[in-house]
Design an enzyme around this catalytic site. Structure first.
Site, PDB file in Angstrom:
ATOM      1  N   SER A   1      98.599 -13.952   3.669  1.00 40.28           N
ATOM      2  CA  SER A   1      99.522 -12.827   3.849  1.00 40.28           C
ATOM      3  C   SER A   1     100.254 -12.560   2.545  1.00 40.28           C
ATOM      4  O   SER A   1     100.505 -13.479   1.756  1.00 40.28           O
ATOM      5  CB  SER A   1     100.556 -13.146   4.938  1.00 40.28           C
ATOM      6  N   ASP A   2     100.576 -11.293   2.300  1.00 38.21           N
ATOM      7  CA  ASP A   2     101.564 -11.029   1.268  1.00 38.21           C
ATOM      8  C   ASP A   2     102.899 -11.563   1.780  1.00 38.21           C
ATOM      9  O   ASP A   2     103.098 -11.734   2.988  1.00 38.21           O
ATOM     10  CB  ASP A   2     101.647  -9.539   0.954  1.00 38.21           C
ATOM     11  N   TRP A   3     103.822 -11.828   0.869  1.00 41.02           N
ATOM     12  CA  TRP A   3     105.066 -12.508   1.223  1.00 41.02           C
ATOM     13  C   TRP A   3     105.919 -11.588   2.101  1.00 41.02           C
ATOM     14  O   TRP A   3     106.413 -10.560   1.651  1.00 41.02           O
ATOM     15  CB  TRP A   3     105.786 -12.929  -0.047  1.00 41.02           C
ATOM     16  N   GLY A   4     106.062 -11.974   3.363  1.00 42.29           N
ATOM     17  CA  GLY A   4     106.782 -11.146   4.314  1.00 42.29           C
ATOM     18  C   GLY A   4     105.904 -10.110   4.985  1.00 42.29           C
ATOM     19  O   GLY A   4     106.422  -9.213   5.654  1.00 42.29           O
ATOM     20  N   GLY A   5     104.598 -10.225   4.853  1.00 45.79           N
ATOM     21  CA  GLY A   5     103.688  -9.229   5.406  1.00 45.79           C
ATOM     22  C   GLY A   5     103.203  -9.529   6.815  1.00 45.79           C
ATOM     23  O   GLY A   5     102.394  -8.772   7.357  1.00 45.79           O
TER      24      GLY A   5
END
Length: 725
Positions: A243-247
């Protein structure tokens, strides 16, 4: 003593994964698929399976941050070489150089004990306002594909994984968490997926990072169609989706729709109603509780764990992993070589460049000549061991006594990102009017004026999480350039940016160089090209628009989209469809500032006649039986130089709407003065096909095609027709 199978390096990886998986508890499996800190996941301590450590970024290894925060950890040994940004790498059109770049970057990551480099990015430059275009590889899917594959080879040769990003359709930063993309299947397949597919199928990237935005109303960090149906099933991807960070937004979708490793959901990492915030991740305690309650089996979990273990065996548990190197002179040499080949000579009236060796009275104007560009821009911000500024590079090459400086304008005097500071004091109390007047007065007395400006990496320019407001240069630079050109006809503009700019002064200045964010060796590379020590050979990886409405997305009002009533979601329709970049300006018969693929040299090249097979009609070519085309090219000037020979294909009477031309091959060749070579290109069916939305498959029509070979998309030197049976 017998080695346990999962620890035995002589056994195949899949056999080791089977054994390790059989030994793990459900709790250990759950822990393996989410973060334990800002940039690491825990491994399995009981079994001796090590942690995985991620790092930004695509053009340099990010400094260490605190365990649970974005702020710097305060290390004194985490500086790096800042390589040119990826748009600059794409501008070299040199795949061998791309592999050397990746290898050097991977060595720096390995020396810092990183498992994964969070890059490269290959999102298409759909709009010139995208604040993150400087991290990507331009507007053309074929160029991006050919440049990203060797980059991945280079990085992963060190036992360090790449994380291909941002998959997919992440084409602007405004509303990036809430933008839902609506695009035709044809445009998706022809424009937005090819570079990703090449990176997966050919480059064999070991991780892929999801994007923040949505597609088909599902977030792309857990998207059934793109992650499961396309990436994992159709492309047979065996790596990890990160995941992208916070995605990540939902446990059920994260479980079922392709996510394997979750990062950044609570970015402070200190509190979320639990003693350990990381247990509150969507793929942590909520997932474990759902398994215990019988809402899920363990098939999805085991698949995720297998993929993470496979990544671990390819990186941290690889016994022949090189040691790497950090801030070596070899790495600086790679950065300088890339910078030299990336700079694009856009205009050169009366061959004013290169400057004569005895040039003495040089005036450099512009904040970007003295401003560090390695700090800022978002997650790719770096703490460079050294950064040669443009003014310093020019003074080192021509002599400090020959090069004067005037500020000309004041833009962003700050220099800080997440605790990394430049240490520069760029304050200047003069008014904008006084700054311009002083620069213009000095220009009247100079032999040559070198304006070094453009964008910087501040919010609203070349910067993550923001887009530009328009094509104009900020801080009054357009007016300043016009005034300098009026005062001195020998004004040369060096535009530092990762995006096109409007250039209303294009016809008034003597020469224009597109310079990019060049990193540690920026000043040396600029001086090499200005002096003629290096012959420029870069080509634009995007169209340089004269006005925003020359871009299809903006001409059709298809940016930034429409906000839904009573919802945070923005729907953006890609109305221009497959007509992105040069495909649009060709279709509309527009005249941009400079076309895709454009770039001049200090020498000249002559193209001979395109040679096709003797038969005028041939079977549809394949990889094993391609259509072979060739063209002679000669250096007709007095300097050694490199030319990028570009091959475009056009279907003459298509059954569906198709572009005027599409890039399908290219090669960069070095020629000595008077030297002549014959270049050969093999075109298979992918050079002639299009994606049929109705049939949901690639199609090649029988009929007549035109092969075009030239120096840019608008400078076609030779062409010929061929009929496919």
């Amino acid at each position: 003593m017998q080695t346990l199978p999962y620890l035995d390096p002589t056994l195949p990886i899949e056999r080791r994964i089977d054994d390790a998986l059989a030994r793990m508890t459900t709790a250990e499996k759950i822990a393996l698929i989410h973060a334990q800190s800002k940039f690491s996941s825990p491994g399995v301590k009981r079994l001796g399976i090590p942690e995985l450590w991620m790092t930004d970024g695509p053009h340099g290894i990010r400094p260490e941050v605190l365990w649970d925060e974005w702020e710097q950890a305060g290390w004194t040994n985490d500086s790096c070489v800042a390589f040119p940004a990826l748009t600059a790498l794409a501008a070299t059109w040199n795949s061998a150089l791309s592999q050397a770049y990746g290898k050097a970057l991977g060595e720096e990551a390995r020396w810092r004990n990183k498992s994964v480099v969070l890059g490269p990015g290959v999102n298409i430059a759909r709009t010139p306002l995208n604040g993150r275009n400087f991290e990507y590889m331009g507007e053309d899917p074929y160029l991006a594909a050919r440049m990203v594959v060797p980059y991945i080879y280079g990085v992963q040769s060190n036992g360090v994984a790449t994380s291909l990003k941002h998959f997919a359709l992440n084409n602007h930063e405004l509303n990036r968490h809430t933008t839902n993309v609506r695009v035709s299947d044809r445009a998706l397949r022809e424009i937005y997926l090819p570079a990703f597919e090449a990176a997966v199928r050919e480059g064999k990237t070991w991780t892929v990072m999801g994007a923040y935005n949505l597609y088909r109303d599902q977030h792309l960090c857990h998207n059934q169609y793109l992650l499961n149906d396309v990436l994992k099933r159709e492309w047979n991807y065996d790596g990890v989706v990160v995941s992208d960070w916070g995605g990540t937004h939902n446990t059920d979708e994260a479980v079922r729709h392709g996510l394997d490793l979750e990062f950044g959901t609570w970015t402070n990492g200190l509190y979320a109603g639990a003693s350990n915030a990381y247990d509150s991740y969507y793929l942590a305690r909520p997932y474990a509780d759902a398994i215990a309650a019988g809402r899920y089996g363990t098939d999805e979990l085991d698949d995720k764990v297998r993929r993470v273990l496979r990544l671990t065996y390819r990186t941290e548990m690889r016994t022949d992993r090189p040691r790497g190197a950090m801030c070596s002179e070899e790495h600086y040499a790679v950065a300088r070589a890339v910078g030299n080949e990336a700079i694009v000579l856009l205009k050169n009236d009366k061959n004013i460049l290169p400057l004569p060796a005895d040039a003495r009275n040089l005036l450099v104007v512009g904040e970007n000549a003295i401003k560090m560009m390695t700090v800022g821009g978002g997650s790719s911000s770096l703490k460079a061991q050294r950064e040669v500024l443009p003014l310093d590079g020019l003074r080192a090459r021509f002599g400090a006594d020959r090069v004067r400086f005037e500020r000309g304008y004041v833009g962003d005097v700050t220099g800080e990102y997440n605790g990394v500071v430049t240490g520069q004091d760029l304050r200047d109390d003069r008014s904008p009017e006084r700054l311009m007047a002083d620069a213009v007065a000095a220009a009247r007395q100079a032999d040559y004026v070198l304006f070094v400006g453009g964008l910087n990496k501040s919010a609203g320019q070349d910067c993550e999480d923001s887009d530009r407001a328009g094509l104009a240069l900020p801080y009054g630079q357009d007016a300043l350039i016009a005034a300098l050109a009026k005062a001195n006809p020998r004004t040369i503009v060096l535009n530092i940016s990762g995006n096109p700019v409007a250039m209303p002064w294009k016809n008034d200045v003597a020469a224009i160089l597109q310079v990019w964010m060049l990193g540690s060796e920026a000043g040396h590379s600029m001086a090499d090209v200005i002096s003629g020590d290096a012959n420029p050979s870069g080509k634009l990886p995007f169209t340089s628009y004269a006005a925003l409405d020359q871009c299809g997305a903006h001409a059709l009002g298809a940016y930034p989209g429409q906000k839904r009533a009573d919802s945070e979601i923005w729907d953006v329709d890609y109305k221009e469809d497959i007509f992105v970049g040069y495909r649009w300006v060709d279709r509309q018969r527009l005249q941009p500032n400079f076309p895709f693929g454009h770039g001049l040299s200090y020498t000249t090249f002559a193209y001979g006649r395109l040679q096709l097979p003797q038969a005028k009609s041939v079977a549809v070519p394949t990889a094993s039986a391609p259509l072979r085309v060739s063209v002679p090219i000669a250096n007709t000037g007095t300097r050694a130089g490199q030319e990028v020979v570009q091959v475009y294909v056009r279907e003459l009477r298509p059954k569906v709407d198709r572009p005027e031309r599409e890039l399908k091959a290219f090669r960069k060749v070095m020629l000595q003065p008077g030297e002549r070579q014959i270049l050969t290109f093999d075109l298979d069916e992918t050079a002639f096909r299009y994606y049929d939305d109705k049939q949901q498959q690639w199609v090649v029509n029988a009929g007549e095609f035109e092969i075009q070979i030239g120096s840019s998309s608008r400078d076609i030197r030779t062409k010929a027709k061929i009929r496919l049976q």
